[in-house]
Design a protein around this motif. Sequence first.
Motif, PDB file in Angstrom:
ATOM      1  N   LYS A 114       0.829  -1.211   0.000  1.00 11.20           N
ATOM      2  CA  LYS A 114       0.000   0.000   0.000  1.00 11.20           C
ATOM      3  C   LYS A 114       0.863   1.261   0.000  1.00 11.20           C
ATOM      4  O   LYS A 114       0.573   2.220  -0.711  1.00 11.20           O
ATOM      5  CB  LYS A 114      -0.920   0.017   1.231  1.00 11.20           C
ATOM      6  CG  LYS A 114      -1.934  -1.072   1.251  1.00 11.20           C
ATOM      7  CD  LYS A 114      -3.087  -0.719   0.359  1.00 11.20           C
ATOM      8  CE  LYS A 114      -4.210  -1.725   0.562  1.00 11.20           C
ATOM      9  NZ  LYS A 114      -5.216  -1.618  -0.424  1.00 11.20           N
ATOM     10  N   ILE A 115       1.920   1.256   0.799  1.00 10.57           N
ATOM     11  CA  ILE A 115       2.814   2.418   0.877  1.00 10.57           C
ATOM     12  C   ILE A 115       3.432   2.715  -0.485  1.00 10.57           C
ATOM     13  O   ILE A 115       3.510   3.866  -0.914  1.00 10.57           O
ATOM     14  CB  ILE A 115       3.917   2.185   1.937  1.00 10.57           C
ATOM     15  CG1 ILE A 115       3.294   2.172   3.340  1.00 10.57           C
ATOM     16  CG2 ILE A 115       5.013   3.241   1.834  1.00 10.57           C
ATOM     17  CD1 ILE A 115       4.213   1.622   4.413  1.00 10.57           C
ATOM     18  N   LEU A 116       3.867   1.651  -1.178  1.00  9.84           N
ATOM     19  CA  LEU A 116       4.503   1.818  -2.486  1.00  9.84           C
ATOM     20  C   LEU A 116       3.486   2.118  -3.588  1.00  9.84           C
ATOM     21  O   LEU A 116       3.850   2.581  -4.663  1.00  9.84           O
ATOM     22  CB  LEU A 116       5.300   0.557  -2.854  1.00  9.84           C
ATOM     23  CG  LEU A 116       6.510   0.241  -1.984  1.00  9.84           C
ATOM     24  CD1 LEU A 116       7.104  -1.110  -2.384  1.00  9.84           C
ATOM     25  CD2 LEU A 116       7.556   1.336  -2.072  1.00  9.84           C
ATOM     26  N   GLY A 117       2.220   1.823  -3.323  1.00  9.68           N
ATOM     27  CA  GLY A 117       1.175   2.098  -4.309  1.00  9.68           C
ATOM     28  C   GLY A 117       1.049   1.051  -5.390  1.00  9.68           C
ATOM     29  O   GLY A 117       0.580   1.339  -6.487  1.00  9.68           O
ATOM     30  N   HIS A 118       1.449  -0.203  -5.078  1.00  7.95           N
ATOM     31  CA  HIS A 118       1.351  -1.281  -6.066  1.00  7.95           C
ATOM     32  C   HIS A 118       0.049  -2.055  -5.884  1.00  7.95           C
ATOM     33  O   HIS A 118      -0.400  -2.270  -4.760  1.00  7.95           O
ATOM     34  CB  HIS A 118       2.543  -2.236  -5.950  1.00  7.95           C
ATOM     35  CG  HIS A 118       3.835  -1.596  -6.323  1.00  7.95           C
ATOM     36  ND1 HIS A 118       4.086  -1.110  -7.581  1.00  7.95           N
ATOM     37  CD2 HIS A 118       4.945  -1.342  -5.599  1.00  7.95           C
ATOM     38  CE1 HIS A 118       5.304  -0.589  -7.618  1.00  7.95           C
ATOM     39  NE2 HIS A 118       5.837  -0.710  -6.425  1.00  7.95           N
ATOM     40  N   THR A 119      -0.529  -2.511  -6.993  1.00  3.21           N
ATOM     41  CA  THR A 119      -1.796  -3.232  -6.925  1.00  3.21           C
ATOM     42  C   THR A 119      -1.608  -4.723  -6.664  1.00  3.21           C
ATOM     43  O   THR A 119      -2.541  -5.390  -6.224  1.00  3.21           O
ATOM     44  CB  THR A 119      -2.591  -3.053  -8.235  1.00  3.21           C
ATOM     45  OG1 THR A 119      -1.773  -3.460  -9.335  1.00  3.21           O
ATOM     46  CG2 THR A 119      -3.027  -1.616  -8.410  1.00  3.21           C
ATOM     47  N   ASP A 120      -0.426  -5.264  -6.940  1.00  4.10           N
ATOM     48  CA  ASP A 120      -0.192  -6.675  -6.643  1.00  4.10           C
ATOM     49  C   ASP A 120       1.195  -6.873  -6.037  1.00  4.10           C
ATOM     50  O   ASP A 120       2.054  -5.989  -6.109  1.00  4.10           O
ATOM     51  CB  ASP A 120      -0.400  -7.562  -7.873  1.00  4.10           C
ATOM     52  CG  ASP A 120       0.587  -7.250  -8.987  1.00  4.10           C
ATOM     53  OD1 ASP A 120       1.790  -7.511  -8.795  1.00  4.10           O
ATOM     54  OD2 ASP A 120       0.156  -6.748 -10.037  1.00  4.10           O
ATOM     55  N   MET A 121       1.407  -8.030  -5.472  1.00  4.21           N
ATOM     56  CA  MET A 121       2.637  -8.303  -4.723  1.00  4.21           C
ATOM     57  C   MET A 121       3.843  -8.609  -5.619  1.00  4.21           C
ATOM     58  O   MET A 121       4.966  -8.585  -5.138  1.00  4.21           O
ATOM     59  CB  MET A 121       2.422  -9.479  -3.761  1.00  4.21           C
ATOM     60  CG  MET A 121       1.513  -9.155  -2.590  1.00  4.21           C
ATOM     61  SD  MET A 121       2.144  -7.807  -1.560  1.00  4.21           S
ATOM     62  CE  MET A 121       3.510  -8.618  -0.770  1.00  4.21           C
ATOM     63  N   SER A 122       3.635  -8.863  -6.903  1.00  5.38           N
ATOM     64  CA  SER A 122       4.768  -9.236  -7.753  1.00  5.38           C
ATOM     65  C   SER A 122       5.813  -8.125  -7.810  1.00  5.38           C
ATOM     66  O   SER A 122       7.021  -8.397  -7.768  1.00  5.38           O
ATOM     67  CB  SER A 122       4.297  -9.621  -9.157  1.00  5.38           C
ATOM     68  OG  SER A 122       3.665  -8.515  -9.783  1.00  5.38           O
ATOM     69  N   MET A 123       5.389  -6.879  -7.885  1.00  2.00           N
ATOM     70  CA  MET A 123       6.345  -5.773  -7.916  1.00  2.00           C
ATOM     71  C   MET A 123       6.995  -5.571  -6.549  1.00  2.00           C
ATOM     72  O   MET A 123       8.180  -5.272  -6.462  1.00  2.00           O
ATOM     73  CB  MET A 123       5.661  -4.493  -8.378  1.00  2.00           C
ATOM     74  CG  MET A 123       6.625  -3.397  -8.671  1.00  2.00           C
ATOM     75  SD  MET A 123       7.841  -3.947  -9.889  1.00  2.00           S
ATOM     76  CE  MET A 123       7.970  -2.531 -10.876  1.00  2.00           C
ATOM     77  N   VAL A 124       6.223  -5.757  -5.494  1.00  2.00           N
ATOM     78  CA  VAL A 124       6.772  -5.612  -4.138  1.00  2.00           C
ATOM     79  C   VAL A 124       7.895  -6.625  -3.937  1.00  2.00           C
ATOM     80  O   VAL A 124       8.926  -6.306  -3.352  1.00  2.00           O
ATOM     81  CB  VAL A 124       5.671  -5.779  -3.062  1.00  2.00           C
ATOM     82  CG1 VAL A 124       6.250  -5.718  -1.661  1.00  2.00           C
ATOM     83  CG2 VAL A 124       4.600  -4.702  -3.241  1.00  2.00           C
TER      84      VAL A 124
END
Length: 105
Positions: free
Chosen positions: A69-79
């Motif tokens: 959420k902090i990074l603003g990504h919609t899915d975990m693959s980028m995280v």
Amino acid sequence: MSESEDFAEELLFLSYSGTSILPNSWRRRLSEYGELAGIRNKRVSPHTFRHTGALFYILNGGDPFSLQKILGHTDMSMVRKYIQMTSADVKRQHNIFSPLKNIRL
């Protein structure tokens, strides 16, 4: 004091005149600071700071779902790409958070 009263501006980094710092100015300044600090084997950039901040967030006990959420990504693959850990990082985290750590025999 509420969060909205803490800061009068939405921007974290401002120029001397109180306006937004241009992205290229910020990127160039970080690169110059990296050179002055003698950092030669790593890129010094806003993106590198973002990756490093994300990794430190996890290493300090933050959870990947709030980081998403902090990074603003919609899915975990980028995280997952942001929080690539070394073997030493994984071992240290395991030693801190292992469920076996507090079992007394």
